[in-house]
Design a protein around this motif. Structure first.
Motif, PDB file in Angstrom:
ATOM      1  N   GLY A 126       0.798  -1.340  -0.017  1.00 30.47           N
ATOM      2  CA  GLY A 126      -0.164  -0.054  -0.200  1.00 30.47           C
ATOM      3  C   GLY A 126       0.756   1.261  -0.143  1.00 30.47           C
ATOM      4  O   GLY A 126       2.186   1.616   0.075  1.00 30.47           O
ATOM      5  N   LYS A 127       0.256   2.067  -0.513  1.00 29.52           N
ATOM      6  CA  LYS A 127       0.719   3.495  -0.359  1.00 29.52           C
ATOM      7  C   LYS A 127       1.156   3.755   1.484  1.00 29.52           C
ATOM      8  O   LYS A 127       1.315   3.124   2.691  1.00 29.52           O
ATOM      9  N   ALA A 128       2.699   4.728   1.256  1.00 28.13           N
ATOM     10  CA  ALA A 128       3.595   5.379   2.761  1.00 28.13           C
ATOM     11  C   ALA A 128       2.792   5.302   3.848  1.00 28.13           C
ATOM     12  O   ALA A 128       3.017   5.087   5.229  1.00 28.13           O
ATOM     13  N   GLY A 129       1.485   6.387   3.633  1.00 30.83           N
ATOM     14  CA  GLY A 129       0.768   6.993   4.856  1.00 30.83           C
ATOM     15  C   GLY A 129      -0.403   5.938   4.809  1.00 30.83           C
ATOM     16  O   GLY A 129      -0.859   6.249   5.621  1.00 30.83           O
ATOM     17  N   ASP A 130      -0.209   5.092   4.595  1.00 30.67           N
ATOM     18  CA  ASP A 130      -1.486   3.990   5.283  1.00 30.67           C
ATOM     19  C   ASP A 130      -1.330   3.533   6.265  1.00 30.67           C
ATOM     20  O   ASP A 130      -0.162   3.230   6.669  1.00 30.67           O
ATOM     21  N   LYS A 131      -2.781   3.351   7.147  1.00 23.32           N
ATOM     22  CA  LYS A 131      -2.167   2.886   8.300  1.00 23.32           C
ATOM     23  C   LYS A 131      -2.627   1.419   8.643  1.00 23.32           C
ATOM     24  O   LYS A 131      -3.255   1.427   6.952  1.00 23.32           O
ATOM     25  N   ALA A 132      -2.120   0.087   9.362  1.00 16.88           N
ATOM     26  CA  ALA A 132      -2.741  -0.352   9.405  1.00 16.88           C
ATOM     27  C   ALA A 132      -4.466  -1.046   9.221  1.00 16.88           C
ATOM     28  O   ALA A 132      -4.680  -2.001   8.601  1.00 16.88           O
ATOM     29  N   ASP A 133      -5.423   0.138   9.828  1.00 19.60           N
ATOM     30  CA  ASP A 133      -6.804   0.076   9.886  1.00 19.60           C
ATOM     31  C   ASP A 133      -7.060   1.093   8.559  1.00 19.60           C
ATOM     32  O   ASP A 133      -8.574   0.347   8.710  1.00 19.60           O
ATOM     33  N   GLY A 134      -6.188   1.090   7.598  1.00 23.33           N
ATOM     34  CA  GLY A 134      -7.271   1.610   6.340  1.00 23.33           C
ATOM     35  C   GLY A 134      -7.589   3.195   6.587  1.00 23.33           C
ATOM     36  O   GLY A 134      -7.240   3.564   5.483  1.00 23.33           O
ATOM     37  N   LYS A 135      -7.119   3.849   7.562  1.00 25.92           N
ATOM     38  CA  LYS A 135      -6.837   5.491   7.388  1.00 25.92           C
ATOM     39  C   LYS A 135      -5.816   5.709   7.522  1.00 25.92           C
ATOM     40  O   LYS A 135      -4.179   5.480   7.530  1.00 25.92           O
ATOM     41  N   VAL A 136      -6.151   6.682   6.397  1.00 34.78           N
ATOM     42  CA  VAL A 136      -4.254   7.444   6.042  1.00 34.78           C
ATOM     43  C   VAL A 136      -4.367   8.481   6.712  1.00 34.78           C
ATOM     44  O   VAL A 136      -4.851   9.296   7.121  1.00 34.78           O
ATOM     45  N   GLN A 137      -2.823   8.446   7.404  1.00 33.56           N
ATOM     46  CA  GLN A 137      -2.161   9.376   8.188  1.00 33.56           C
ATOM     47  C   GLN A 137      -1.313  10.064   7.156  1.00 33.56           C
ATOM     48  O   GLN A 137      -1.423  10.256   6.250  1.00 33.56           O
ATOM     49  N   ASP A 138      -1.581  11.556   7.914  1.00 31.10           N
ATOM     50  CA  ASP A 138      -1.469  13.022   7.633  1.00 31.10           C
ATOM     51  C   ASP A 138       0.445  13.258   7.040  1.00 31.10           C
ATOM     52  O   ASP A 138       0.653  12.459   8.351  1.00 31.10           O
ATOM     53  N   THR A 139       0.629  13.155   6.272  1.00 26.10           N
ATOM     54  CA  THR A 139       1.902  13.538   5.742  1.00 26.10           C
ATOM     55  C   THR A 139       2.082  14.747   6.450  1.00 26.10           C
ATOM     56  O   THR A 139       1.872  16.615   6.621  1.00 26.10           O
ATOM     57  N   PRO A 140       3.610  14.819   7.516  1.00 28.64           N
ATOM     58  CA  PRO A 140       4.091  16.232   7.401  1.00 28.64           C
ATOM     59  C   PRO A 140       4.282  17.159   6.560  1.00 28.64           C
ATOM     60  O   PRO A 140       5.126  17.286   5.050  1.00 28.64           O
ATOM     61  N   LYS A 141       4.225  18.071   7.165  1.00 29.95           N
ATOM     62  CA  LYS A 141       4.131  19.309   5.978  1.00 29.95           C
ATOM     63  C   LYS A 141       5.322  20.520   6.262  1.00 29.95           C
ATOM     64  O   LYS A 141       5.508  20.666   7.468  1.00 29.95           O
ATOM     65  N   LEU A 142       6.088  20.850   5.315  1.00 31.55           N
ATOM     66  CA  LEU A 142       7.847  21.827   6.470  1.00 31.55           C
ATOM     67  C   LEU A 142       7.246  23.418   6.523  1.00 31.55           C
ATOM     68  O   LEU A 142       5.774  23.377   5.046  1.00 31.55           O
ATOM     69  N   PRO A 143       7.379  24.004   6.527  1.00 33.90           N
ATOM     70  CA  PRO A 143       7.226  25.069   7.041  1.00 33.90           C
ATOM     71  C   PRO A 143       7.594  25.977   5.414  1.00 33.90           C
ATOM     72  O   PRO A 143       8.611  25.212   5.049  1.00 33.90           O
ATOM     73  N   PRO A 144       6.844  26.954   5.157  1.00 35.02           N
ATOM     74  CA  PRO A 144       7.204  27.763   4.127  1.00 35.02           C
ATOM     75  C   PRO A 144       8.952  28.429   4.554  1.00 35.02           C
ATOM     76  O   PRO A 144       8.773  29.159   5.292  1.00 35.02           O
TER      77      PRO A 144
END
Length: 157
Positions: free
Chosen positions: A134-152
Motif C-alpha cells: 500500500g501507500k506509505a501514508g496508510d495505516k494498518a486499520d485503513g485510515k490515511v495518516q497526514d503527511t508532515p508538511k514543512l514550514p513555508p
C-alpha cells in the motif's frame, strides 16, 4: 578570685602523631611517581621498538600500520593509500601479531559471508512474491495518516 592552671591531658609521644600524616603523604607521592615512571618507561620501550609493518593504536584511538619512523614522528597507514604522520608520544599500544592476523581473517570471512548472503538474497528475491504493502501514508486499520508538511520558505507565496 583565684585562677588555677591545670595541665591538659595529652598522649605521650605528641611528636610522632604529628609526623605520621606527613610520612603517609610523602609515601603516597613516592608510590604514585614510581608507577608513573614505570609507565613512561614502558611507553618509551614500545615507541623504540616500532618497525614498519607493526599495527598500532594511538592514544586517540586511531588504528594504523607503521610505514615509517624517524626521530620525532611515525607515519601510519590508516587505510589503503591514506598516510598520517603522528608524534611518537601519541602511540598508545602495539597490537600483537596474532590479534592482527585474527582481525584480518575475521574481516575476510565477514566479506565472504556478506558475498554469499548477497547472492542468496538475489536468488530469494526472484522466488518470493511480495504483496503490495500500500501507500506509505496508510495505516494498518485503513485510515490515511497526514503527511508532515514543512514550514513555508521565504520563496513561497
Amino acid at each position: 578570685m583565684q585562677l588555677l592552671a591545670v595541665p591538659m591531658a595529652s598522649s605521650g609521644g605528641g611528636g610522632i602523631t604529628l609526623l605520621l600524616p606527613l610520612i603517609l603523604i610523602v609515601g603516597m607521592i613516592w608510590f604514585m611517581s614510581r608507577s608513573q615512571r614505570k609507565q613512561r618507561e614502558r611507553q618509551a620501550q614500545t615507541v623504540a621498538a616500532l618497525v614498519p609493518g607493526t599495527k598500532v593504536i594511538t592514544t586517540s584511538g586511531l588504528v594504523g600500520i607503521v610505514e615509517e619512523t624517524d626521530d620525532e614522528y611515525v607515519t601510519l597507514e590508516i587505510s589503503e593509500g591514506v598516510l598520517v604522520q603522528v608524534v611518537k608520544a601519541a602511540i598508545g599500544r602495539v597490537i600483537p601479531e596474532e590479534d592482527a592476523a585474527a582481525d584480518e581473517a575475521e574481516t575476510s570471512t565477514e566479506a565472504t559471508a556478506a558475498d554469499e548472503t548477497a547472492e542468496t538474497a538475489d536468488d530469494d528475491a526472484e522466488k518470493v512474491d511480495v504483496p503490495d504493502a500500500g501507500k506509505a501514508g496508510d495505516k494498518a486499520d485503513g485510515k490515511v495518516q497526514d503527511t508532515p508538511k514543512l514550514p513555508p520558505t521565504h520563496t513561497e507565496n
